[in-house]
Design an enzyme around this catalytic site. Structure first.
Site: not given
Ligand SMILES: CSC[C@H]1O[C@H](OP(=O)(O)O)[C@H](O)[C@@H]1O
Length: 352
Positions: A52-54, A198, A239, A249-250
């Site tokens: 996960r993570g964009a 996270q 994101d 974003n989250k």
């Molecule tokens: C550099 S990660 C960007 C972004 O992605 C994360 O979401 P997820 O954990 O659901 O994939 C989070 O929104 C981060 O800020």
């Protein structure tokens, strides 16, 4: 800066015939890899938050495309693109909000369309380029963002934006790493980031590996912390950043930005240009991922909510550009972002 000291976690490992992904659902107490031997396994891993993570899901999808390519015969890239189309569509459908996923697959499609008989080598080279460019961008953004932070500052970050969410070093966490290394950041706070945690499970663990102490707070404690004066910046990832600077974003980022404005703190968004979507005009146009409400009914696998209770589980929100003081990208810093200032850096549209 000794980047290698900070950059030891590698959640995405290409093995030549499979993609090994660090299972982030199991961290921090279990460090275990999941091996994906086909593109649909990669799509499932993205949807299930194994990775996960964009930026990380864009990189994983590019390697997923290579796995799909290893399974087909085609005379050239154009033919391969036709055969791989359904698999690429399934990768793209894995999650809706982070534009990096769509951006990476658009890059893969473009590379294939122009490739000859060596299309599989071209595809692999594109995946490698996407990954190496992301790491370089993160290291450059770290320096750009840290330069905005006055020595002696405290910062609050949300979710996880580090090596676990990117090709390495991180976006917002990259700025924090650089800011700590340069002696600009004295205090790091991380909000736990319900419901998937996270912040609590990944960010504070990741910083611990670097010897960077971070204080964990409950999401609901953020405004109270800001009121104490201990924090000068809220530094987050993204994101999807729209053409007017609105940023998805989250979930919880929007609340932090409102509280930050109320208490006179600054908000920094840190993201590579692969997260900028100049085709989406404003935040209202972003699809917000709604995940299984059951994610809200348990914590770390222990049920905490009575049967029969309904839950609402949007996992992103949109922070309007007016609440953002700086958007840091590898193409430059957009201060007080708006459509004109975004266009000045990114033009009318980003190739992707
Ligand atoms: C550099 S990660 C960007 C972004 O992605 C994360 O979401 P997820 O954990 O659901 O994939 C989070 O929104 C981060 O800020």
């Amino acid at each position: 800066m000794d980047f290698d000291r900070y950059d030891r976690i590698r959640p995405i490992r290409w093995q030549g015939d499979r993609l090994s992904l660090l299972d982030q659902r199991r961290l921090p107490f279990t460090v275990e890899m999941v091996d994906c031997t086909d593109s649909d396994a990669v799509a499932r891993a993205i949807h299930d938050l194994v990775v996960r993570g964009a930026p990380a899901i864009g990189i994983a999808a590019a390697w997923g495309a290579v796995l799909a390519g290893q399974g087909v015969q085609a005379a050239d890239g154009a033919e391969a693109l036709v055969r791989l189309g359904p698999a690429l569509d399934r990768l793209k459908a894995a999650r809706p909000t982070a534009v990096n996923l769509m951006w990476a697959l658009a890059r893969v499609r473009r590379a294939l369309a122009a490739a000859g008989s060596d299309w599989l080598a071209v595809l692999s080279a594109e995946a490698i380029a996407i990954e190496t460019e992301d790491l370089a961008a993160n290291r450059y953004m770290g320096a750009l963002g840290a330069a905005l932070i006055a020595p002696g500052s405290g910062v609050l970050t949300h979710c996880n934006t580090g090596s676990l969410a990117t090709a390495g070093f991180g976006t917002a966490l990259g700025v924090i790493r650089a800011g700590v290394a340069e002696g600009r950041i004295e205090r790091v706070y991380a909000s736990e980031t319900r419901p998937w945690l996270q912040g609590a499970r990944l960010t504070v663990w990741e910083l611990l590996q670097d010897g960077i102490p971070a204080t964990l707070i409950g999401d609901g404690a953020a405004a109270h912390l800001m009121k104490t004066g201990a924090v000068q910046w809220v530094i987050v990832g993204a994101d999807r950043i729209c053409a007017n600077g609105d940023t998805a974003n989250k979930i919880g980022t929007y609340s932090h930005a409102i509280a930050a404005r109320h208490h006179g703190l600054k908000v920094m968004v840190v993201a590579p240009s692969s997260t900028v979507d100049m085709d989406t005009a404003r935040g209202e146009d972003i699809e917000i991922e709604m995940r299984d409400p059951a994610e809200l009914l348990s914590v770390a696998g222990t049920r905490t909510v009575a049967d029969g209770v309904e839950a609402w589980n949007p996992v992103f929100d949109v922070t309007p550009a007016g609440l953002i003081d700086a958007i840091v990208t590898e193409r430059g810093v957009v201060t007080a972002p708006d459509a004109a200032r975004m266009a000045a850096v990114f033009g009318a549209k980003i190739p992707g």
